[in-house]
Design a protein around this motif. Structure first.
Motif, PDB file in Angstrom:
ATOM      1  N   GLU A  74       1.282  -1.239  15.541  1.00 33.11           N
ATOM      2  CA  GLU A  74       2.304  -1.167  14.511  1.00 33.11           C
ATOM      3  C   GLU A  74       1.711  -0.595  13.231  1.00 33.11           C
ATOM      4  OE1 GLU A  74       1.992  -3.774  16.506  1.00 33.11           O
ATOM      5  OE2 GLU A  74       3.885  -3.528  17.614  1.00 33.11           O
ATOM      6  N   ALA A  96       1.668   3.048  13.467  1.00 30.54           N
ATOM      7  CA  ALA A  96       3.009   3.606  13.271  1.00 30.54           C
ATOM      8  C   ALA A  96       3.393   3.570  11.798  1.00 30.54           C
ATOM      9  CB  ALA A  96       4.028   2.813  14.086  1.00 30.54           C
ATOM     10  N   ALA A  97       3.103   2.441  11.142  1.00 30.79           N
ATOM     11  CA  ALA A  97       3.444   2.307   9.723  1.00 30.79           C
ATOM     12  C   ALA A  97       2.686   3.348   8.912  1.00 30.79           C
ATOM     13  CB  ALA A  97       3.093   0.907   9.233  1.00 30.79           C
ATOM     14  N   ARG A  98       1.415   3.577   9.290  1.00 31.83           N
ATOM     15  CA  ARG A  98       0.626   4.552   8.531  1.00 31.83           C
ATOM     16  C   ARG A  98       1.263   5.942   8.678  1.00 31.83           C
ATOM     17  NH1 ARG A  98      -4.640   3.835  10.524  1.00 31.83           N
ATOM     18  NH2 ARG A  98      -4.670   1.959   9.266  1.00 31.83           N
ATOM     19  N   GLU A 109       4.404   6.513   9.152  1.00 38.22           N
ATOM     20  CA  GLU A 109       5.610   6.515   8.317  1.00 38.22           C
ATOM     21  C   GLU A 109       5.266   6.827   6.863  1.00 38.22           C
ATOM     22  OE1 GLU A 109       7.480   2.731   8.556  1.00 38.22           O
ATOM     23  OE2 GLU A 109       8.261   3.053  10.588  1.00 38.22           O
ATOM     24  N   ILE A 110       4.259   6.125   6.387  1.00 39.48           N
ATOM     25  CA  ILE A 110       3.913   6.305   4.969  1.00 39.48           C
ATOM     26  C   ILE A 110       3.380   7.715   4.738  1.00 39.48           C
ATOM     27  CG2 ILE A 110       2.477   5.470   3.098  1.00 39.48           C
ATOM     28  CD1 ILE A 110       2.522   2.733   4.430  1.00 39.48           C
TER      29      ILE A 110
END
Lengths: 662, 383
Positions: B60, B63-65, B67-68
């Motif tokens: 996750e 994935a978040a990285r 997104e950012i």
């Protein structure tokens, strides 16, 4: 002359507010830096002039200038100085001026602390603040001007309602207003974002501290008001589901949801729509609260209809701000880009559940508060919606929420693991079981609900702190490293744990007092002894005494526990002679977290007999101590440096950061 | 005039607060995208910390990285073109210079009272008094007594007025102060007892009973004190003593005394409590006497008057007294009464004129002269 300077300053503040509500917003639309930069200085000038105006009114109260109608109606030259000063906001006009003063204070704070805000966002936020200021200054000047003069001046004033001559009411309204008006900042940020049609990344970081500050003040204001009602009104209750109380409780519920929602938005860029909507609704309910209390609609719908100027004006403010912002929301919400995606079971998902439950419970309170008013307005029938309604609607929604609270911090962002979280919560669960059993045993098989409630409170408290312990990983890293890790945890994490534990503490108090309280109402004659819970109370004697502006009937009593004297108690009934107004002075003895509460009821037929109400209230102080703990959690979180938005870094450092993150 | 100068200065200050930042011109603002990028970088760092603590799974976090990072790239792309339009700073400044003074003056002229000075309590106390305003008179004396609680004369003035206005607790307090300052005298003890009974809704408390006893003991002719005393005796079950007291009142009253009827009514209650017939014979009264002074009717009328009317009545009485003394000056008590009245009403000029005339009239009589001077002293006319 000073009074007129205050009056002039108030009008000048209105003119400034008009400029503030137009110039920065035009600047933001045209991308005109000079126009946008005007917002801050106007907000500061605004605070200066509103402050001057408030100071002038206070001065008029201090010197007993009864040529000011407001002072004449609410003061008296012989009143103690403290109550002369608090009398400034002990009446409608003055309290509205205080409302605007706090609004100006918050606007100026945005101007001062908002140096790092993107220029257009700051301009729009200050512009929206300007609209609110214009509305309320117009309201004051048109319908509730505290500077109306009378010539010739009457010689003596009409004095302040004796119930308001109390230190509790000196502090309670300013705290409550700091909470109400604090939410205007979140509102202004939300509307500014909608005007721009985009939400800056820093938006949530900006909204969170303001919301948190407002939430802390509102928590303080509500719990202070609750304790005041508890000791002064003499009914022994701490919450009455009274419309005035509900009016402050509804923004608190939504403000709590907003607070959590803003965290998600800040960290994950998700729940944007939730956050913006909650910001709008929270402030709308603050406005509604002001309307309910200030328009007189609560005393009677008909009283409101006979003197409609004020009520209609506030109603118009409500329509324009709530209707306008919701229309703007409907038009622009679709444009707010969606942020990070998440699975239903995740930290984000848990906070959505939190939002839903808090919003729904707020809706039930709203219905319970407004339905009787609507019914009376339409059919003329008077009903009162009280505790039974709220226990059946509000309670069932709070219990699952409280059970879910400890899970939240254990769930990971984006995708969580309920099973894993449950395993880590085993300790808290065990603590809850033990607490339930112990409570059940101690009350010797007493009410099952009480034992379960104690268990739920233990679940909340232990669950909140066990999360910290888990995060510090004592088990794997050993004590020394664990402690070091614990100290290294961000303050916001401590804030979360402390605030959630505070909720558990308050719950413990509520459960304790509502299930284990022992109440006894009886007629007593001197020399008689009555048993109340763990105490025996002896009625020794009664006497009539005179205070400066009241007469009182005092009963002297001795409280004993197991034959030993615990306290001397002197409950009294006072009659304020000037206004022929009776008040009860309860006698309260605190021991540990419990209180013994004795108050005098209606007088009985014979003069040597007294109706006495006695309560043994186990753990009652925990209700208010819990809210203090919640506030401490909020302060811890507020003091977390990471929440401050940094200025954009120079280019060199900027290029380095993403590399480090790879 | 001064107030307008202050208003002008305030308006100028407010206008400057608006036009100075406008005049500082077009400073380059940091573009919004730079703010965004700073936050995204903070979020990346926070993500790293969360991953370390296990607050987010490794996959996750990845994935978040992503997104950012995408947001960072978008923010870079959004580096906006600098707005080349002309600033509206000048028109805005002109608008501010017009709007501020016009709106402020326009609104304030409608609702303000610029010529009305502040009127603090102090100033109102120093202003010439309005003899028609009883409330004002009371407030003046009260304000005086706050600083000088040992002023006997002040309490003497206030006590009966409080009683008549229904401020019974205040009346009781005032009578207590008088007793504290000069010791108990029959009239004051009687008045205290009466005020206590009235304040207690007709119940004769122990304190009231004691005061009434003292008044009767020192001056047996105190009919009113006797009356309330009898009432108290009846209330505490001492019925025989109560009846005896009522009989004593009748014995000491002229046959035409206006109080006889209520006394007889109360006496019947005492008789009923004793189980005696209501027509039990009463003692003989004194022979009738022509009523003098303000009779009960006048007093009752006074009690029903509004404060203004009452003040007018007091004025009238004082005026009649002055007229009478002008015709028949040989009345020491009258002069003392007049001087005291003027003193209380704060008409010092009239008071000194009266004092001068009285001194003239009684210059051969040192005793009377001394008494008159005492009265003048007590109202602060002479040191």
């Amino acid at each position: 002359m000073i009074v007129e300077i205050g009056h002039f300053a108030l009008v000048l503040a209105l003119a400034l507010a008009l400029l503030q509500s137009v110039v920065p917003i035009v600047g933001a639309r045209r991308d005109d830096a000079a126009l946008m930069a005007v917002g801050g200085p106007i907000a500061l000038a605004q605070l200066t002039f509103v402050g001057l105006s408030f100071a002038a009114l206070t001065y008029a109260y201090v010197i007993s200038d009864f040529s000011v109608a407001n002072v004449y109606e609410n003061s008296h030259s012989l009143k103690p100085m403290l109550y002369k000063v608090t009398g400034v906001w002990g009446n409608h006009e003055g309290s509205m001026l205080l409302w605007v003063l706090i609004l100006a204070l918050f606007g100026a704070s945005v101007a001062v602390f908002g140096r790092n805000l993107p220029a257009s966002l700051k301009a729009n936020v200050l512009g929206v603040q300007g609209w609110i200021t214009v509305a309320f200054l117009l309201f004051i000047l048109v319908t509730s001007n505290p500077f109306i003069r009378m010539n010739p001046a009457p010689f003596e004033g009409q004095d302040l309602n004796p119930i308001l001559q109390d230190i509790g009411l000196a502090i309670h309204p300013p705290l409550l207003y700091l909470g109400y008006v604090g939410f205007s900042i979140s509102f202004a940020f939300a509307v500014a974002a909608l005007i721009e049609g985009r939400i800056d990344a820093a938006w949530a970081r900006w909204v969170r501290p303001w919301t948190l500050a407002a939430w802390i003040f509102l928590t303080a204001g509500i719990s202070m008001g609750s304790y005041w009602a508890y000791y002064e009104l003499g009914w022994g209750g701490w919450w009455f589901w009274d419309p005035v109380e509900n009016a402050s409780f509804m923004p608190w519920l939504l403000g709590t949801a907003l607070l959590h929602s803003a965290v998600v938005m800040e960290k994950r860029n998700a729940l944007k729509i939730w956050t913006v909507l909650l910001a709008i609704l929270t402030f709308s309910l603050s406005l509604l609260g002001t309307f309910l209390v200030r328009s007189g609609v609560l005393t009677s719908v008909h009283a409101f209809a006979t003197d409609p100027a004020r009520g209609v004006f506030i109603l118009m403010i409500l329509c324009v701000f709530i209707g306008g912002s919701l229309t703007l929301f409907a038009a622009r919400a679709a444009q707010l880009t969606q942020g990070g995606v998440f699975a239903p079971v995740s930290r984000e998902g848990a906070l959505v559940l939190n939002n839903i439950l808090l919003t729904a419970s707020c809706a039930t309170v709203l219905v319970g508060t407004l339905y009787p008013l609507a019914l009376e307005g339409v059919t003329g029938e008077k009903i009162s919606v009280g505790a039974p309604f709220f226990n059946l609607t509000f309670g069932p929604m709070m219990i699952p929420l409280l059970m879910a609270v400890p899970f939240g911090p254990y769930l990971a962002w984006k995708r969580g693991d309920v099973l894993g979280a449950s395993q880590r919560l085993m300790v808290a669960f065990a603590a809850a079981i033990v607490a339930t059993l112990v409570a059940f045993y101690l009350t010797s098989g007493g009410p099952v609900l009480a034992a379960l409630g104690v268990g739920l409170a233990a679940w909340l408290i232990v669950g909140a702190f066990s999360e910290l312990v888990t995060r510090a990983r004592f088990r794997e890293a050993g004590l020394a490293t664990g402690l070091r890790r614990l100290a290294g945890l961000p303050r916001a994490a401590f804030g979360t744990a402390v605030a959630h534990a505070g909720l558990g503490v308050t719950l413990l108090g509520i459960v304790g007092v509502s299930t284990l309280q022992v109440e006894n109402i009886l007629v007593m004659t001197p020399g008689q002894t009555a048993t109340i819970g763990r105490y025996e109370v002896t009625f020794d004697s009664a006497e009539t005494r005179r205070g400066p502006n009241f007469t009182e009937l005092v009963a002297h009593m001795t409280a004993r526990k197991d034959g030993e004297v615990v306290a001397k108690m002197d409950p009294a009934k006072r009659l304020y002679t000037a206004r022929q107004m009776p008040t009860t002075e309860a006698s309260i003895v605190t021991h540990g977290f419990s209180q013994l509460y004795v108050t005098l009821g209606e007088e009985s037929e014979r003069t040597d007999q007294l109706v006495v109400r006695m309560f043994d209230k186990p753990m009652v102080t925990l209700i208010w101590l819990g809210s203090l703990v919640m506030m401490a959690g909020g302060l811890l979180s507020l003091s977390d440096r990471r929440l401050r938005v940094g200025a954009p870094k120079p280019a060199r450092a900027a290029s380095a950061a993403p590399v480090a993150a790879e | 005039m001064l107030v307008w100068i202050v208003f002008a200065l305030m308006t100028v200050a407010a206008t400057l607060a608006v036009i100075v930042p406008l005049a500082r011109g077009n400073r380059a603002a940091t573009p919004a995208s730079a703010h965004d990028k700073a936050v995204y970088r903070d979020q990346l760092a926070e993500l790293e910390r969360d991953r370390e603590r296990g607050l987010i799974g490794a996959a996750e976090a990845e994935a978040a990285r992503a997104e950012i990072a995408r947001r960072l790239i978008r923010a870079d792309a959004a580096a906006e073109a600098a707005g080349g339009r002309r600033s509206w700073a000048r028109p805005a400044a002109v608008a501010a210079m017009v709007v501020l003074p016009l709106v402020t003056l326009g609104v304030y002229a409608g609702i303000g009272s610029p010529t009305l000075p502040d009127q603090p309590l102090r100033a109102r106390l120093d202003a010439p008094p309005d003899p028609n305003d009883v409330q004002q008179m009371i407030a003046r004396v009260e304000a005086h007594l706050v600083n000088e609680p040992n002023n006997l004369e002040g309490w003497r003035v206030l006590a009966p007025i409080y009683g008549r206005l229904g401020r019974l607790d205040d009346a009781v307090r005032a009578y207590r102060e008088i007793i504290r300052l000069e010791g108990p005298t029959p009239p004051v003890s009687e008045a205290l007892g009466e005020a206590l009974v009235a304040a207690n809704g007709g119940l004769v408390s122990e304190e009231a009973q004691a005061a009434l006893d003292a008044a009767v003991a020192a001056d047996p002719e105190r009919v009113k004190a006797r009356y309330y005393r009898a009432l108290g005796l009846l209330q505490s079950g001492r019925n025989a003593e109560s009846l005896a007291e009522y009989d004593e009142i009748i014995r000491r009253s002229p046959a035409d005394a206006p109080w006889l009827e209520p006394v007889r009514e109360s006496r019947r209650q005492a008789l009923a409590a004793l189980g005696q017939p209501a027509d039990t014979a009463e003692p003989a009264t004194l022979p009738p006497r022509m009523a003098a002074g303000p009779d009960a009717g006048t007093m009752a009328a006074a009690a029903a008057m509004s404060p203004e009317e009452r003040a007018a009545m007091v004025d009238g009485m004082v005026q009649r007294l002055a007229d009478r003394l002008a015709e028949a000056p040989n009345d020491p008590a009258g002069w003392m009464q007049l001087i005291r009245a003027y003193g209380v009403m704060e008409r010092p000029d009239d008071a000194s004129a009266a004092l001068k005339k009285a001194e003239e009239t009684f210059k051969e009589d040192p005793t009377v002269l001394a008494e008159i001077r005492d009265v003048a002293k007590s109202v602060g006319l002479i040191p």
